[in-house]
Scaffold this motif. Structure first.
Motif, PDB file in Angstrom:
ATOM      1  N   SER A  24      -6.572  -1.308   7.641  1.00 22.39           N
ATOM      2  CA  SER A  24      -5.962  -0.945   8.720  1.00 22.39           C
ATOM      3  C   SER A  24      -6.480  -0.042   9.899  1.00 22.39           C
ATOM      4  O   SER A  24      -6.211  -0.440  11.570  1.00 22.39           O
ATOM      5  N   THR A  25      -7.271   0.776   9.785  1.00 27.19           N
ATOM      6  CA  THR A  25      -8.080   1.282  10.441  1.00 27.19           C
ATOM      7  C   THR A  25      -9.291   0.506  11.265  1.00 27.19           C
ATOM      8  O   THR A  25      -9.489   0.737  12.120  1.00 27.19           O
ATOM      9  N   SER A  30      -1.116  -1.595  11.243  1.00 26.59           N
ATOM     10  CA  SER A  30      -0.520  -1.026   9.653  1.00 26.59           C
ATOM     11  C   SER A  30      -0.649  -1.718   8.973  1.00 26.59           C
ATOM     12  O   SER A  30      -0.688  -2.287   8.887  1.00 26.59           O
ATOM     13  N   VAL A  31      -0.661  -0.999   7.947  1.00 31.63           N
ATOM     14  CA  VAL A  31      -0.676  -0.404   6.340  1.00 31.63           C
ATOM     15  C   VAL A  31       0.228  -1.235   6.242  1.00 31.63           C
ATOM     16  O   VAL A  31       0.404  -2.364   5.141  1.00 31.63           O
ATOM     17  N   SER A  32       1.448  -0.869   6.737  1.00 32.25           N
ATOM     18  CA  SER A  32       3.134  -2.362   6.116  1.00 32.25           C
ATOM     19  C   SER A  32       2.866  -3.556   6.972  1.00 32.25           C
ATOM     20  O   SER A  32       3.058  -4.717   5.453  1.00 32.25           O
ATOM     21  N   THR A  33       2.553  -3.461   7.644  1.00 26.54           N
ATOM     22  CA  THR A  33       2.177  -5.249   8.348  1.00 26.54           C
ATOM     23  C   THR A  33       0.754  -5.789   7.427  1.00 26.54           C
ATOM     24  O   THR A  33       1.420  -6.963   6.853  1.00 26.54           O
TER      25      THR A  33
END
Length: 187
Positions: A24-25, A30-33
């Protein structure tokens, strides 16, 4: 193909030992995506796949599982048909067909035939004799002829040596157009 993107993304990330947070970084996604992409809960888009391909340093084709481009070479086996060795250069039946022909000299008088279609011949090497209705023509390497195969015709070596020919054969009414020079070129 797109259904396999999620599992492929998860496998690639896990093989590299990267966490969803680290990915994600690196990508700005995003982590959820990322999690929904990997589980199939979110459909992959180009906007999402491009940064993932950059982060994993893999081609986009690898992420989507695009089929490999096959070997473009034609590997047709030569076939012997009477006095001819025929190498098919096309694979699709019904459309324009291309063949390389090596024609051996034969004994006896030529026998003209007719059939549906249109043929274009280009002499690669040797000399070709073309009987077309009442015409008797000799073609040398680099010369071409085209004709309606409903006309009585025969072709073969003009001498005692084999002749090599490129043949394009099409359905009735389908003619080949070969230009000697681009349009607008001065004579």
């Amino acid at each position: 193909m797109l259904a396999e993107v999620g599992p492929r993304l998860r496998r690639l990330r896990q093989e590299r030992g990267v966490t969803l947070a680290a990915l994600s970084t690196a990508t700005g996604i995003s982590v959820s995506t990322l999690s929904r992409l990997e589980s199939g809960g979110r459909r992959a888009t180009l906007e999402l796949l491009l940064p993932l391909a950059r982060a994993h340093r893999v081609p986009l084709d690898e992420l989507v599982g695009a089929p490999e481009v096959g070997d473009p070479r034609v590997r047709a086996a030569p076939q012997r048909r009477g006095r001819m060795t025929v190498v098919p250069l096309t694979r699709q039946p019904g459309a324009l067909q291309a063949f390389k022909l090596v024609i051996d000299p034969e004994e006896g008088a030529p026998e003209q035939r007719t059939h549906e279609g249109y043929e274009w011949l280009y002499v690669l090497s040797g000399r070709l004799r073309l009987l077309l209705a009442d015409h008797d023509v000799e073609l040398r390497a680099g010369e071409a002829a085209e004709f309606d195969t409903r006309l009585p015709h025969w072709f073969g070596p003009a001498g005692e040596e084999p002749v090599e020919v490129l043949s394009l054969f099409g359905r009735q009414g389908e003619r080949m157009h070969v230009r000697a020079r681009p349009r607008g070129a001065a004579d």
